[in-house]
Motif scaffolding. Structure first.
Motif, PDB file in Angstrom:
ATOM      1  N   HIS A  89      47.049 -27.740  -7.074  1.00  0.00           N
ATOM      2  CA  HIS A  89      46.759 -26.915  -5.905  1.00  0.00           C
ATOM      3  C   HIS A  89      45.840 -25.742  -6.266  1.00  0.00           C
ATOM      4  N   LYS A  90      45.993 -25.202  -7.464  1.00  0.00           N
ATOM      5  CA  LYS A  90      45.106 -24.131  -7.933  1.00  0.00           C
ATOM      6  C   LYS A  90      43.679 -24.678  -8.043  1.00  0.00           C
ATOM      7  N   GLU A  91      43.537 -25.870  -8.622  1.00  0.00           N
ATOM      8  CA  GLU A  91      42.218 -26.497  -8.756  1.00  0.00           C
ATOM      9  C   GLU A  91      41.603 -26.820  -7.398  1.00  0.00           C
ATOM     10  N   MET A  92      42.448 -27.184  -6.424  1.00  0.00           N
ATOM     11  CA  MET A  92      41.968 -27.477  -5.077  1.00  0.00           C
ATOM     12  C   MET A  92      41.597 -26.205  -4.320  1.00  0.00           C
ATOM     13  N   GLY A  93      42.063 -25.061  -4.791  1.00  0.00           N
ATOM     14  CA  GLY A  93      41.780 -23.794  -4.126  1.00  0.00           C
ATOM     15  C   GLY A  93      42.552 -23.592  -2.835  1.00  0.00           C
ATOM     16  N   VAL A  94      43.753 -24.180  -2.733  1.00  0.00           N
ATOM     17  CA  VAL A  94      44.510 -24.114  -1.489  1.00  0.00           C
ATOM     18  C   VAL A  94      45.728 -23.188  -1.546  1.00  0.00           C
ATOM     19  N   ILE A  95      45.983 -22.571  -2.688  1.00  0.00           N
ATOM     20  CA  ILE A  95      47.117 -21.657  -2.767  1.00  0.00           C
ATOM     21  C   ILE A  95      46.756 -20.387  -2.000  1.00  0.00           C
ATOM     22  N   CYS A  96      47.602 -20.031  -1.032  1.00  0.00           N
ATOM     23  CA  CYS A  96      47.316 -18.861  -0.199  1.00  0.00           C
ATOM     24  C   CYS A  96      48.290 -17.716  -0.443  1.00  0.00           C
ATOM     25  N   PHE A  97      49.426 -17.991  -1.092  1.00  0.00           N
ATOM     26  CA  PHE A  97      50.381 -16.931  -1.393  1.00  0.00           C
ATOM     27  C   PHE A  97      51.289 -17.392  -2.520  1.00  0.00           C
ATOM     28  N   GLU A  98      51.536 -16.491  -3.461  1.00  0.00           N
ATOM     29  CA  GLU A  98      52.434 -16.788  -4.572  1.00  0.00           C
ATOM     30  C   GLU A  98      53.545 -15.749  -4.613  1.00  0.00           C
ATOM     31  N   ASN A  99      54.754 -16.215  -4.911  1.00  0.00           N
ATOM     32  CA  ASN A  99      55.885 -15.320  -5.088  1.00  0.00           C
ATOM     33  C   ASN A  99      56.563 -15.687  -6.407  1.00  0.00           C
ATOM     34  N   PRO A 100      56.021 -15.186  -7.531  1.00  0.00           N
ATOM     35  CA  PRO A 100      56.584 -15.518  -8.837  1.00  0.00           C
ATOM     36  C   PRO A 100      58.052 -15.119  -8.982  1.00  0.00           C
ATOM     37  N   GLY A 101      58.448 -14.035  -8.330  1.00  0.00           N
ATOM     38  CA  GLY A 101      59.836 -13.584  -8.403  1.00  0.00           C
ATOM     39  C   GLY A 101      60.809 -14.607  -7.855  1.00  0.00           C
ATOM     40  N   MET A 102      60.397 -15.307  -6.820  1.00  0.00           N
ATOM     41  CA  MET A 102      61.238 -16.358  -6.236  1.00  0.00           C
ATOM     42  C   MET A 102      60.915 -17.718  -6.839  1.00  0.00           C
ATOM     43  N   GLY A 103      59.816 -17.801  -7.604  1.00  0.00           N
ATOM     44  CA  GLY A 103      59.448 -19.070  -8.224  1.00  0.00           C
ATOM     45  C   GLY A 103      58.883 -20.080  -7.250  1.00  0.00           C
ATOM     46  N   ILE A 104      58.169 -19.594  -6.219  1.00  0.00           N
ATOM     47  CA  ILE A 104      57.597 -20.465  -5.194  1.00  0.00           C
ATOM     48  C   ILE A 104      56.151 -20.056  -4.939  1.00  0.00           C
ATOM     49  N   TYR A 105      55.435 -20.917  -4.229  1.00  0.00           N
ATOM     50  CA  TYR A 105      54.103 -20.567  -3.736  1.00  0.00           C
ATOM     51  C   TYR A 105      53.842 -21.338  -2.461  1.00  0.00           C
ATOM     52  N   PHE A 106      52.797 -20.934  -1.761  1.00  0.00           N
ATOM     53  CA  PHE A 106      52.421 -21.579  -0.504  1.00  0.00           C
ATOM     54  C   PHE A 106      50.987 -22.072  -0.607  1.00  0.00           C
ATOM     55  N   ILE A 107      50.732 -23.213   0.032  1.00  0.00           N
ATOM     56  CA  ILE A 107      49.369 -23.706   0.182  1.00  0.00           C
ATOM     57  C   ILE A 107      49.059 -23.729   1.672  1.00  0.00           C
ATOM     58  N   SER A 108      47.781 -23.759   1.993  1.00  0.00           N
ATOM     59  CA  SER A 108      47.344 -23.776   3.386  1.00  0.00           C
ATOM     60  C   SER A 108      46.562 -25.057   3.642  1.00  0.00           C
ATOM     61  N   ASP A 109      46.889 -25.734   4.744  1.00  0.00           N
ATOM     62  CA  ASP A 109      46.172 -26.966   5.085  1.00  0.00           C
ATOM     63  C   ASP A 109      44.863 -26.632   5.798  1.00  0.00           C
ATOM     64  N   PRO A 110      44.048 -27.628   6.140  1.00  0.00           N
ATOM     65  CA  PRO A 110      42.744 -27.345   6.769  1.00  0.00           C
ATOM     66  C   PRO A 110      42.811 -26.557   8.085  1.00  0.00           C
TER      67      PRO A 110
END
Length: 121
Positions: A89-110
């Motif tokens: 997802h990082k390579e695709m450039g689609v990560i829109c928000f990261e929450n390292p404290g919770m150990g999650i991240y979000f991606i955004s679709d088109p």
């Protein structure tokens, strides 16, 4: 008894969305419906493991992007390949928000819908 069936996102460019969901999340069409008059097309995506589906609704005459408001909603996925997914997802450039404290991240679709990626516990 009531059980979950599917969730819906309206999309502006069906082919672009189908490509995104296949590449980013490995989802694929499991059933489709096209209106007799051609005004809309529904494509249900599945993961091949559960019965839950994501319905992509494509209104053929729609030309304006959908207003998602403040995008205070999302669809979550869990994975046992969290690091590999994060890298892709990082390579695709689609990560829109990261929450390292919770150990999650979000991606955004088109279309701007947020999709949460959660590591399997």
């Amino acid at each position: 008894m009531i059980t979950f069936n599917h969730f819906n996102f309206n999309v502006l460019d069906l082919e672009k969305s189908l490509k995104f969901y296949k590449e980013a999340l490995g989802l694929f069409p499991v059933r489709e419906k096209t209106a007799a008059d051609g005004s809309f097309r529904l494509v249900y995506l599945g993961d091949g493991k559960t019965d839950f589906t994501l319905e992509l609704t494509y209104l053929t005459d729609r030309t304006e992007p959908y207003n998602l408001g403040e995008c205070e909603f999302h669809l979550a996925f869990h994975t046992d390949e969290y690091e590999a997914c994060y890298k892709k997802h990082k390579e695709m450039g689609v990560i829109c928000f990261e929450n390292p404290g919770m150990g999650i991240y979000f991606i955004s679709d088109p279309d701007g819908y947020w999709l949460e990626i959660v590591p399997a516990k």
